[in-house]
Scaffold this motif. Sequence first.
Motif, PDB file in Angstrom:
ATOM      1  N   LEU A   1       0.840  -1.211   0.000  1.00  0.00           N
ATOM      2  CA  LEU A   1       0.000   0.000   0.000  1.00  0.00           C
ATOM      3  C   LEU A   1       0.869   1.251   0.000  1.00  0.00           C
ATOM      4  O   LEU A   1       0.627   2.184  -0.789  1.00  0.00           O
ATOM      5  N   LEU A   2       1.862   1.291   0.869  1.00  0.00           N
ATOM      6  CA  LEU A   2       2.745   2.462   0.923  1.00  0.00           C
ATOM      7  C   LEU A   2       3.445   2.666  -0.417  1.00  0.00           C
ATOM      8  O   LEU A   2       3.509   3.794  -0.930  1.00  0.00           O
ATOM      9  N   CYS A   3       3.982   1.582  -0.995  1.00  0.00           N
ATOM     10  CA  CYS A   3       4.676   1.696  -2.274  1.00  0.00           C
ATOM     11  C   CYS A   3       3.735   2.219  -3.356  1.00  0.00           C
ATOM     12  O   CYS A   3       4.134   3.028  -4.204  1.00  0.00           O
ATOM     13  N   ARG A   4       2.486   1.748  -3.337  1.00  0.00           N
ATOM     14  CA  ARG A   4       1.506   2.240  -4.299  1.00  0.00           C
ATOM     15  C   ARG A   4       1.277   3.734  -4.158  1.00  0.00           C
ATOM     16  O   ARG A   4       1.259   4.482  -5.137  1.00  0.00           O
ATOM     17  N   ARG A   5       1.138   4.204  -2.929  1.00  0.00           N
ATOM     18  CA  ARG A   5       0.921   5.625  -2.692  1.00  0.00           C
ATOM     19  C   ARG A   5       2.145   6.448  -3.120  1.00  0.00           C
ATOM     20  O   ARG A   5       2.003   7.528  -3.709  1.00  0.00           O
TER      21      ARG A   5
ATOM     22  N   ARG B   1      -5.327  -1.438  -1.861  1.00  0.00           N
ATOM     23  CA  ARG B   1      -5.988  -0.396  -2.651  1.00  0.00           C
ATOM     24  C   ARG B   1      -6.591   0.703  -1.778  1.00  0.00           C
ATOM     25  O   ARG B   1      -7.259   1.607  -2.294  1.00  0.00           O
ATOM     26  N   ALA B   2      -6.371   0.650  -0.473  1.00  0.00           N
ATOM     27  CA  ALA B   2      -7.034   1.585   0.444  1.00  0.00           C
ATOM     28  C   ALA B   2      -6.628   3.031   0.158  1.00  0.00           C
ATOM     29  O   ALA B   2      -5.495   3.322  -0.241  1.00  0.00           O
ATOM     30  N   GLU B   3      -7.572   3.934   0.364  1.00  0.00           N
ATOM     31  CA  GLU B   3      -7.342   5.356   0.182  1.00  0.00           C
ATOM     32  C   GLU B   3      -7.097   6.018   1.541  1.00  0.00           C
ATOM     33  O   GLU B   3      -7.409   5.436   2.592  1.00  0.00           O
TER      34      GLU B   3
ATOM     35  N   LEU C   1      -9.637 -12.994 -13.542  1.00  0.00           N
ATOM     36  CA  LEU C   1     -10.021 -11.682 -14.050  1.00  0.00           C
ATOM     37  C   LEU C   1     -10.146 -10.694 -12.890  1.00  0.00           C
ATOM     38  O   LEU C   1      -9.691  -9.550 -12.982  1.00  0.00           O
ATOM     39  N   GLY C   2     -10.761 -11.143 -11.782  1.00  0.00           N
ATOM     40  CA  GLY C   2     -10.860 -10.273 -10.616  1.00  0.00           C
ATOM     41  C   GLY C   2      -9.499  -9.908 -10.055  1.00  0.00           C
ATOM     42  O   GLY C   2      -9.222  -8.746  -9.754  1.00  0.00           O
ATOM     43  N   VAL C   3      -8.614 -10.896  -9.938  1.00  0.00           N
ATOM     44  CA  VAL C   3      -7.281 -10.651  -9.382  1.00  0.00           C
ATOM     45  C   VAL C   3      -6.511  -9.654 -10.233  1.00  0.00           C
ATOM     46  O   VAL C   3      -5.929  -8.682  -9.726  1.00  0.00           O
ATOM     47  N   TYR C   4      -6.475  -9.879 -11.531  1.00  0.00           N
ATOM     48  CA  TYR C   4      -5.678  -9.020 -12.404  1.00  0.00           C
ATOM     49  C   TYR C   4      -6.336  -7.668 -12.640  1.00  0.00           C
ATOM     50  O   TYR C   4      -5.652  -6.666 -12.865  1.00  0.00           O
ATOM     51  N   ALA C   5      -7.659  -7.624 -12.601  1.00  0.00           N
ATOM     52  CA  ALA C   5      -8.334  -6.335 -12.737  1.00  0.00           C
ATOM     53  C   ALA C   5      -7.949  -5.415 -11.596  1.00  0.00           C
ATOM     54  O   ALA C   5      -7.706  -4.217 -11.791  1.00  0.00           O
ATOM     55  N   HIS C   6      -7.879  -5.948 -10.381  1.00  0.00           N
ATOM     56  CA  HIS C   6      -7.456  -5.134  -9.244  1.00  0.00           C
ATOM     57  C   HIS C   6      -6.056  -4.558  -9.480  1.00  0.00           C
ATOM     58  O   HIS C   6      -5.781  -3.398  -9.159  1.00  0.00           O
TER      59      HIS C   6
END
Length: 663
Positions: free
Chosen positions: A201-205, A270-272, A632-637
Amino acid sequence: MWTQIFNVVDWYTRFDVEPADRVHRLIDELERYCTPMRPWVRYALDDARMKLAARCGNVAEVERLWRRLRVQGTPQEHYVPDGHAAANVRTLARFGLHDLALAAAVPVLAGHIPTREDRLFETVLLMPYLHLGRLDDAVEAHRRTDAPTGMLYEDIAAHLEFCARTGNERRGMDVLHRNLRLAGLGCRYLVHLWTAAAAALLCRRVCELGLDREWFWPCGCDEDDCDDLPLISYAKLGRQLRWDAVNLAREIGEKDGNTYLADRVEALIRAEPVVDRLELAPPRADPSGAAGATDAAVPRADHLDVSDAAGLRRELERAKTIEKARPRIGRTQRVLQNATAGGLTDVVVEARFALLDELLAERRESWRQDLFSTVDELFRLHGDRPDLFGAERSGVLWEAVPVTFDRVLASPGPHLRQIRDLLDRAEPHCRPGTDDLHHVRWFRAEAAARVGDADALRAAWEEFRELPGAGRYAGREFVSRRAQWWIDVGCDEEAFAVMAPLVADGDEREDLLLMPYLRAGLAEKAREVHERTYRTASGIPEVTAHLLYCAEVGAVEHGREIVLRVLDLFHIKYDEDFPFDTLRAYAGGVRVCERIVASGLDETWTWPADECCEPEDGWSFARLAESCRDYLGVYAHRWEELTGTAFHTRAVRALAGAGEGDG
């Protein structure tokens, strides 16, 4: 004896997990041997049941058992009191039961339960305080527990999530750097999972905010033949942590028969932010006097003692003679590290171009994140030291641009924010009389298509059209690629206009327009194109068009034939190699396979052998549909994280069947 038994139960519940039903049977069997004279044994058995219910996502059972345990008071046997209280707080907080989590902490906060000096109890309160609006308490808890050393996995997870969700990503980067060995890489046990997810999460942000830069991972081993790669970025680290966490969560979910952990881990990644910005006090001073990791100078490389310019150039030449690729790239990166540490910018540039040469090879397609970072750093160096970039080096760099952007826009790589930033960084260095600006504007348009912004795509394309001559972008491949942009963003009329020259020539790639034709009421035209081209369609976009067409009109025999012919398209060898275009292909696979099953034509068949897999019996169209829907759900995320939007993933989930199995 009972304490040791509970340690075993805890191990199979929270660490090296066993299937939930097996652990339940063990707990029930133990209860048979528990006499009424041992109330704390029964307490511990119910506590184990609560932890197991939490692992499986049974919030009602967790609440029921928690309230039952709470009235019994603090256990007098089998537990370390403050550790037990912290575990309860953590369990309740992960369900979002933050008020109950604070209630579980009251005995410790009130001084009824002593805390150990070497444990940072208040870390478990960071997220409950934050979610309940007790911001001053959250800031103070962070200040008191942001220890330079001594944190456990759970402590690190709490601080990383707290920093990522309060606008303090830079502080989070410092926490992560100080605790790299406890970041959860590898995710062997459940206790690692939450730390890896919080770090992802941190890396994504960090990437979303444009803060990512390459840095050097300290090796610290004594092996002379170590082939670790010291050069890393938050995008690259976050990718590994993400899949480590998600794959372990899915593995545990398969054992337990539910998807709770996988869903919860993906939601955390994916948390905001809870608040846009929460001002934190300066971190406590490190007793060792070391500088903060994010501010410290680049350290010298492990396994390379050379630091002078001449010696580093000799090492760079020696690296080129190493036969195996990974050690060769690793040695080049160590030269780069020591040159960076010594401020030898001319050697840094030489080492960067040596890496660029390695990463441009076709067999390095999976190294696209490294290629992107290398090109990014070279453009930064070009801006800082233009004197080191003559015509030859500039030419090599610009030759790398279309290769780099083709790779990172086609398959998972850097965040879209980073891609746009690099385009901005490269544009001032476009050379007059070349295709450089064509590259920049073409990929700006493709980036707009990736985010699903039709207006931005129109504006970007108009800017591209202002340039003299389209060069390489006038070819058939790029015409069909541009048409796919418009189809992806739902603009059929623009797609018709783009494809008009190819349609006039009877080009087989007219099959990209199958669904737009149906939507425009041109069913007979669509049927003619399908019949003419479905046997030879092989690329992902055109195969997808035929699959969706077959599902839409009920051409199940043709759909069956196509699926069995293109099984390789559904075989993703590595999580990070899932192409963007394959999202719609998987949706088409789901639709067609379910139509085949509904038509009574399902059958079993053998998946053919591949270079990495033996033949596998027991496949059917029903099984393939279920597998495609799951992945599809996994990769869509994952694509949502990279693009920062759910535009395309909502579309493909709708194609696959609204609301079903979308991860």
